[in-house]
Design a protein around this motif. Structure first.
Motif, PDB file in Angstrom:
ATOM      1  N   UNK A 111       0.794  -1.227   0.000  1.00 58.81           N
ATOM      2  CA  UNK A 111       0.000   0.000   0.000  1.00 58.81           C
ATOM      3  C   UNK A 111       0.827   1.277   0.000  1.00 58.81           C
ATOM      4  N   UNK A 112       2.067   1.249   0.420  1.00 60.96           N
ATOM      5  CA  UNK A 112       2.903   2.445   0.373  1.00 60.96           C
ATOM      6  C   UNK A 112       4.168   2.133  -0.427  1.00 60.96           C
ATOM      7  N   UNK A 113       4.564   3.137  -1.251  1.00 58.18           N
ATOM      8  CA  UNK A 113       5.686   2.952  -2.161  1.00 58.18           C
ATOM      9  C   UNK A 113       6.635   4.136  -2.074  1.00 58.18           C
ATOM     10  N   UNK A 114       7.910   3.857  -2.261  1.00 59.55           N
ATOM     11  CA  UNK A 114       8.875   4.930  -2.392  1.00 59.55           C
ATOM     12  C   UNK A 114       8.864   5.479  -3.814  1.00 59.55           C
ATOM     13  N   UNK A 115       9.735   6.457  -4.031  1.00 57.69           N
ATOM     14  CA  UNK A 115       9.784   7.121  -5.345  1.00 57.69           C
ATOM     15  C   UNK A 115      10.660   6.364  -6.334  1.00 57.69           C
ATOM     16  N   UNK A 116      11.438   5.401  -5.850  1.00 53.40           N
ATOM     17  CA  UNK A 116      12.275   4.587  -6.719  1.00 53.40           C
ATOM     18  C   UNK A 116      13.694   5.105  -6.826  1.00 53.40           C
ATOM     19  N   UNK A 117      14.606   4.186  -7.127  1.00 54.28           N
ATOM     20  CA  UNK A 117      16.000   4.549  -7.373  1.00 54.28           C
ATOM     21  C   UNK A 117      16.461   3.792  -8.614  1.00 54.28           C
ATOM     22  N   UNK A 118      17.170   4.496  -9.485  1.00 52.96           N
ATOM     23  CA  UNK A 118      17.575   3.927 -10.766  1.00 52.96           C
ATOM     24  C   UNK A 118      18.828   3.074 -10.607  1.00 52.96           C
ATOM     25  N   UNK A 119      18.773   1.882 -11.157  1.00 55.10           N
ATOM     26  CA  UNK A 119      19.941   1.004 -11.239  1.00 55.10           C
ATOM     27  C   UNK A 119      20.199   0.728 -12.717  1.00 55.10           C
TER      28      UNK A 119
END
Length: 123
Positions: A111-119
């Motif tokens: 239900x909750x997500x971060x903004x993401x990090x690019x790999x």
């Protein structure tokens, strides 16, 4: 309400390693199982790994078994994804998320997500 902030992404060469971190705030971190998903360009977001509240059990997508390890430090409100032997096909935005119920490898179970990090894995 849970706020999640990922970090640790970057550009690496094939065969190298990265460790992603996800810092949580806004709720009692140890109350939640946690997961990592990823989304490659032009593809749907897919399950990567899941860890229980205590950290005793973890589950992985077949394509990362033996290469990635999920862990957590409840004292630091942080979940990690150690990624070894990276391949170009691991290139994606990686998201951490908090689990609220259901099948752990479905997006809708979080239900909750971060903004993401690019790999990015490239020679």
């Amino acid at each position: 309400q849970v706020q999640l902030v990922e970090s640790g992404g970057g550009l690496v060469q094939p065969g190298e390693s990265l460790r992603l971190s996800c810092a949580a705030s806004g709720s009692t971190f140890s109350d939640y199982n946690m997961g990592w998903f990823r989304q490659a360009p032009g593809k749907e977001r897919e399950f990567v790994a899941h860890i229980t509240r205590s950290g005793v059990r973890s589950y992985y997508a077949d394509f990362v078994k033996g290469r990635f390890t999920i862990s957590r430090d409840n004292a630091k409100n942080t979940v990690y994804l150690q990624m070894n032997s990276l391949k170009p096909e691991d290139t994606a935005v990686y998201y951490c998320c908090s689990y609220y119920g259901g099948t752990y490898y479905f997006e809708r179970s979080y239900n909750y997500w971060g903004q993401g990090t690019q790999v990015t894995v490239s020679s």
